[in-house]
Design an enzyme around this catalytic site. Sequence first.
Site, mmCIF file in Angstrom:
data_model
loop_
_atom_site.group_PDB
_atom_site.id
_atom_site.type_symbol
_atom_site.label_atom_id
_atom_site.label_comp_id
_atom_site.label_asym_id
_atom_site.label_seq_id
_atom_site.Cartn_x
_atom_site.Cartn_y
_atom_site.Cartn_z
ATOM 1 N N LYS A 9 2.700 2.784 25.737
ATOM 2 C CA LYS A 9 1.790 2.845 25.038
ATOM 3 C C LYS A 9 0.327 3.366 25.272
ATOM 4 O O LYS A 9 0.641 3.784 26.687
ATOM 5 C CB LYS A 9 1.586 1.445 25.156
ATOM 6 N N SER A 25 6.916 12.701 10.578
ATOM 7 C CA SER A 25 6.141 11.985 12.320
ATOM 8 C C SER A 25 4.533 11.874 12.716
ATOM 9 O O SER A 25 4.258 12.279 11.850
ATOM 10 C CB SER A 25 6.695 12.990 12.931
ATOM 11 N N TYR A 58 8.859 9.368 14.279
ATOM 12 C CA TYR A 58 9.512 9.797 15.439
ATOM 13 C C TYR A 58 7.928 10.320 16.170
ATOM 14 O O TYR A 58 7.111 11.602 14.306
ATOM 15 C CB TYR A 58 10.262 10.410 15.573
#
Length: 120
Positions: A9, A25, A58
Amino acid sequence: MFRIICKSKIHGAEVTEKKIEYEGSITVDDKILKEADILPGERVDVFDLTNGKRFTTYAISGEKNSGTICVNGAAARLVEIGDRLIIVSWALVSEEEATNFKKKVVFVGKGNKIKKREEK
């Protein structure tokens, strides 16, 4: 049995750019990606602390030490420059691995500079 576990994270990243005319993205400073153990092309969930919106995309690698956090494509319409984000990656692990798994957490501050990194 397998479980989906939070692998890493990035907490408190600030949006520095948004590019709607892009294929999609989130671009993240390469140093931050490496500290968080997130690979270019890896699926991530993005949680906007400022407005509560969430999306999946992504990661792509941005210039090292640039502080870049750029949301691209359609998701750019969900954020504003200056919004604070949490960027999360996940791992599919066995029941046995899940018991002792430690996620990597990278806290970033002003200018998206790394403040600290923990394994929890």
